[in-house]
Design a protein around this motif. Structure first.
Motif, PDB file in Angstrom:
ATOM      1  N   GLN A   1      11.542  -2.252  17.348  1.00 20.20           N
ATOM      2  CA  GLN A   1      10.112  -2.475  17.155  1.00 20.20           C
ATOM      3  C   GLN A   1       9.263  -1.508  17.967  1.00 20.20           C
ATOM      4  O   GLN A   1       9.671  -1.067  19.047  1.00 20.20           O
TER       5      GLN A   1
ATOM      6  N   CYS B   1      -4.945  -2.489   5.461  1.00 17.24           N
ATOM      7  CA  CYS B   1      -3.783  -3.208   4.933  1.00 17.24           C
ATOM      8  C   CYS B   1      -3.169  -2.474   3.746  1.00 17.24           C
ATOM      9  O   CYS B   1      -1.946  -2.433   3.601  1.00 17.24           O
TER      10      CYS B   1
ATOM     11  N   SER C   1       4.715   1.439   4.023  1.00 14.98           N
ATOM     12  CA  SER C   1       5.996   0.736   3.914  1.00 14.98           C
ATOM     13  C   SER C   1       6.673   1.034   2.584  1.00 14.98           C
ATOM     14  O   SER C   1       7.895   1.175   2.509  1.00 14.98           O
TER      15      SER C   1
ATOM     16  N   GLN D   1       8.872  -1.225   8.283  1.00 11.22           N
ATOM     17  CA  GLN D   1       7.861  -2.145   7.757  1.00 11.22           C
ATOM     18  C   GLN D   1       6.813  -2.415   8.839  1.00 11.22           C
ATOM     19  O   GLN D   1       7.104  -2.345  10.031  1.00 11.22           O
TER      20      GLN D   1
ATOM     21  N   SER E   1       3.846  -5.170  10.325  1.00  6.95           N
ATOM     22  CA  SER E   1       3.421  -6.572  10.319  1.00  6.95           C
ATOM     23  C   SER E   1       2.131  -6.703  11.121  1.00  6.95           C
ATOM     24  O   SER E   1       1.859  -5.916  12.027  1.00  6.95           O
TER      25      SER E   1
ATOM     26  N   ASP F   1      -0.533  -9.445  13.106  1.00 10.77           N
ATOM     27  CA  ASP F   1      -0.754 -10.742  13.737  1.00 10.77           C
ATOM     28  C   ASP F   1      -2.255 -11.010  13.761  1.00 10.77           C
ATOM     29  O   ASP F   1      -3.000 -10.380  14.517  1.00 10.77           O
TER      30      ASP F   1
ATOM     31  N   LEU G   1       0.599  -9.766   4.113  1.00 10.62           N
ATOM     32  CA  LEU G   1       1.189  -9.301   5.365  1.00 10.62           C
ATOM     33  C   LEU G   1       1.593 -10.466   6.261  1.00 10.62           C
ATOM     34  O   LEU G   1       2.654 -10.463   6.880  1.00 10.62           O
ATOM     35  N   THR G   2       0.738 -11.476   6.321  1.00 12.09           N
ATOM     36  CA  THR G   2       1.049 -12.643   7.143  1.00 12.09           C
ATOM     37  C   THR G   2       2.275 -13.385   6.598  1.00 12.09           C
ATOM     38  O   THR G   2       3.136 -13.826   7.355  1.00 12.09           O
TER      39      THR G   2
ATOM     40  N   THR H   1       4.750 -12.075   4.889  1.00  8.05           N
ATOM     41  CA  THR H   1       5.932 -11.280   5.204  1.00  8.05           C
ATOM     42  C   THR H   1       6.346 -11.470   6.652  1.00  8.05           C
ATOM     43  O   THR H   1       7.515 -11.618   6.989  1.00  8.05           O
ATOM     44  N   ARG H   2       5.337 -11.480   7.534  1.00  5.53           N
ATOM     45  CA  ARG H   2       5.609 -11.667   8.959  1.00  5.53           C
ATOM     46  C   ARG H   2       6.228 -13.037   9.223  1.00  5.53           C
ATOM     47  O   ARG H   2       7.183 -13.172   9.987  1.00  5.53           O
TER      48      ARG H   2
ATOM     49  N   ARG I   1       9.849 -14.096  10.759  1.00  4.75           N
ATOM     50  CA  ARG I   1       9.947 -14.976  11.928  1.00  4.75           C
ATOM     51  C   ARG I   1      10.897 -16.144  11.662  1.00  4.75           C
ATOM     52  O   ARG I   1      11.694 -16.521  12.512  1.00  4.75           O
TER      53      ARG I   1
END
Length: 212
Positions: free
Chosen positions: A66, A83, A90, A97, A99, A101, A188-189, A191-192, A196
């Motif tokens: 990361q 975005c 990506s 990729q 991500s 937050d 995006l959220t 995917t994140r 997780r």
């Protein structure tokens, strides 16, 4: 046999030699290092160093490389363009990729490997780290441009797309009446969150940015 933090450290040493400086958090199975002297990249504070975390899960079955806090979108006025640029980057690059937050605006770049009962060779480790770094460095001017001006562009592509109100609101357009900013943030959220959940299913939750 699954990989552990000791074998990961050996692979890192073999991949980059003695010149690489790093810190190891054995309890959290994280190796922290940084790269300097990149052509384009500067972090949100203007520093040249790109922070890198190399992380193993508790069972050594999942490897994650990361660049935490590579960017910060807090207060960004062009989230739709940003975005779109991150998703477009990506799409154009293998493995890497991005991500986002929403709680603090952090944008991180990630390259992942599923090891299971295998391992990661020094050659694979070096190639993946260098790929992550090169993608961030190559696309940095375009990501910053999207954040600051709302313009969308990519390396070696001369066309700059300027998002307009019609892009998100025209019923005749490919996006119909979808709000682009909301839709892409949600994607995006999502995917994140999926990443997780995969991480948490393999080992106790941990945030590399809060260790090392």
């Amino acid at each position: 046999m699954a990989m552990n933090i000791d074998s990961l450290e050996r692979a890192l040493k073999k991949a980059f030699g003695k010149e690489l400086r790093y810190e190891v958090n054995r309890e959290a199975s994280i190796i922290r290092t940084s790269w300097a002297g990149l052509q384009n990249y500067r972090d949100p504070d203007g520093n040249e160093d790109l922070l890198i975390f190399v992380t193993l899960d508790g069972n050594g079955e999942y490897l994650e490389i990361q660049a935490p806090q590579a960017y910060n979108a807090g207060g960004c006025r062009h989230m739709g363009a940003l975005c779109r640029t991150l998703l477009g980057t990506s799409f154009r690059t293998p493995v890497v990729q991005f991500s986002f937050d929403e709680s603090d605006g952090e944008i991180r770049a990630t390259a992942e490997m599923v090891l299971m009962d295998g391992t990661c060779t020094p050659k694979q480790l070096r190639a993946t780290i260098e790929l992550l770094i090169s993608v961030i460095d190559d696309y940095h001017p375009h990501i910053v441009r999207a954040m600051e001006t709302g313009e969308i562009s990519y390396p070696d592509e001369g066309t700059i797309v300027r998002p307009t109100l019609e892009d998100s609101e025209s019923e005749d357009g490919p996006l119909g009446s979808v709000d682009v900013d909301v839709a892409i943030r949600a994607a995006l959220t999502k995917t994140r969150e999926a990443g997780r959940k995969l991480w948490e299913s393999a080992a106790p939750a941990r945030d590399p940015g809060r260790h090392a």
